[in-house]
Write a protein that holds these residues in place. Structure first.
Motif, short mmCIF file in Angstrom:
data_model
loop_
_atom_site.label_atom_id
_atom_site.label_comp_id
_atom_site.label_asym_id
_atom_site.label_seq_id
_atom_site.Cartn_x
_atom_site.Cartn_y
_atom_site.Cartn_z
N PRO A 291 -21.20 38.94 -47.02
CA PRO A 291 -21.42 39.43 -48.39
C PRO A 291 -20.17 39.86 -49.14
O PRO A 291 -20.25 40.18 -50.34
N LEU B 140 -20.89 53.76 -50.14
CA LEU B 140 -22.28 53.65 -50.57
C LEU B 140 -22.46 54.31 -51.94
O LEU B 140 -23.20 53.80 -52.80
N GLY C 171 -21.65 52.12 -54.76
CA GLY C 171 -22.53 50.97 -54.96
C GLY C 171 -22.50 49.92 -53.87
O GLY C 171 -23.15 48.88 -53.99
N ALA C 172 -21.76 50.17 -52.79
CA ALA C 172 -21.73 49.21 -51.69
C ALA C 172 -23.10 49.11 -51.03
O ALA C 172 -23.85 50.09 -50.97
N THR C 173 -23.38 47.94 -50.50
CA THR C 173 -24.62 47.76 -49.75
C THR C 173 -24.38 48.00 -48.26
O THR C 173 -23.24 47.98 -47.78
N ARG C 174 -25.47 48.21 -47.55
CA ARG C 174 -25.39 48.35 -46.10
C ARG C 174 -24.75 47.12 -45.48
O ARG C 174 -23.93 47.21 -44.55
N GLU C 175 -25.09 45.95 -46.00
CA GLU C 175 -24.59 44.71 -45.45
C GLU C 175 -23.09 44.55 -45.69
O GLU C 175 -22.37 44.02 -44.84
N GLN C 176 -22.61 45.00 -46.83
CA GLN C 176 -21.17 44.93 -47.09
C GLN C 176 -20.39 45.84 -46.15
O GLN C 176 -19.36 45.44 -45.59
#
Length: 246
Positions: free
Chosen positions: A40, A199, A202-207
């Motif tokens: 990602p 986080l 705005g970061a995602t868990r997947e990133q």
């Protein structure tokens, strides 16, 4: 991208020698190393993260630094962005203080109550840190109490890339996560802070997971550094298999 482009491989002939000695192992490495690089994160960010894991003072793996500086440039990074990464992660040396000071306090205690002027200075520095970084951790309170002048120098040093560097705040957090999560550092207090910060940006868990996965594959450096010695010593004893170049 080809498999080689998505892994941590470089142009070093050691990879060709590894393909001779154990091609199946190299295939398994290609699979795990290419997985987060094809995930990602955009290509430039992934290369900056890989650079951080190799350039941190706990690693300092020159072939990896060279490889990922070049690839970051090829992916569109500027000199200022690459320097931003390098300057930021140079500050992880302060973990000697953040880990050492609590032990010092346990053994020697904190200074007696500070005079009013010192308390005001400590409060000012705390406010500056929070304003510039967006968070505060209680571990810094003891450092302020013992040596607020050192803390001020650290604040100015570590804040420089945050103030003048071009990287996006979320990418900054990824870079620091990579350094803190690397197996030869594993600085859990910082890792928690910077995952939370990422986080929050705005970061995602997947990133974040991809950042951690990129940091995980620096273990291959054990192979790339050891294999030439294995081959040299085996050749000196005429122990190399017939299908391996002498």
């Amino acid at each position: 991208m080809s498999v080689d482009d998505r892994t941590m491989r470089g142009d070093d002939p050691v990879w060709d020698r590894l393909a001779e000695i154990d091609p199946e192992f190299l295939d398994r490495y290609d699979e795990i190393a290419s997985h987060p690089m094809d995930g990602p994160l955009d290509e430039k960010t992934a290369e900056l993260v890989a650079l951080a894991s190799h350039a941190a003072c706990t690693t300092l793996y020159e072939p990896g630094i060279r490889r990922h500086v070049g690839r970051a440039f090829d992916a569109g990074a500027t000199v200022d962005e690459v320097m931003d990464v390098i300057e930021m992660i140079s500050a992880i040396g302060v973990h000697a203080v953040t880990e050492g000071v609590p032990v010092l306090v346990d053994e020697a205690g904190l200074p007696e109550d500070a005079v009013e002027a010192e308390l005001e200075k400590q409060e000012q520095l705390r406010d500056e840190f929070e304003a510039e970084r967006g968070y505060w951790d209680e571990l810094w309170d003891q450092v302020l109490r013992i040596d607020h002048e050192y803390f001020e120098h650290y604040l100015n040093y570590s804040a420089h890339p945050f103030k003048s560097g071009p990287l996006d705040p979320m990418v900054r957090e990824f870079v620091i996560i990579a350094a803190d999560a690397s197996t030869n550092h594993l600085y859990l207090p910082g890792l928690r802070i910077h995952i939370r910060n990422a986080l929050g940006h705005g970061a995602t868990r997947e990133q974040v997971m991809a950042v951690i996965e990129i940091a995980s594959v620096i273990g291959i450096n054990t192979v790339t550094e050891s294999l030439p010695i294995v081959l040299e010593e085996a050749a000196a004893r005429d122990m190399l298999p017939d299908d391996v170049e002498k």
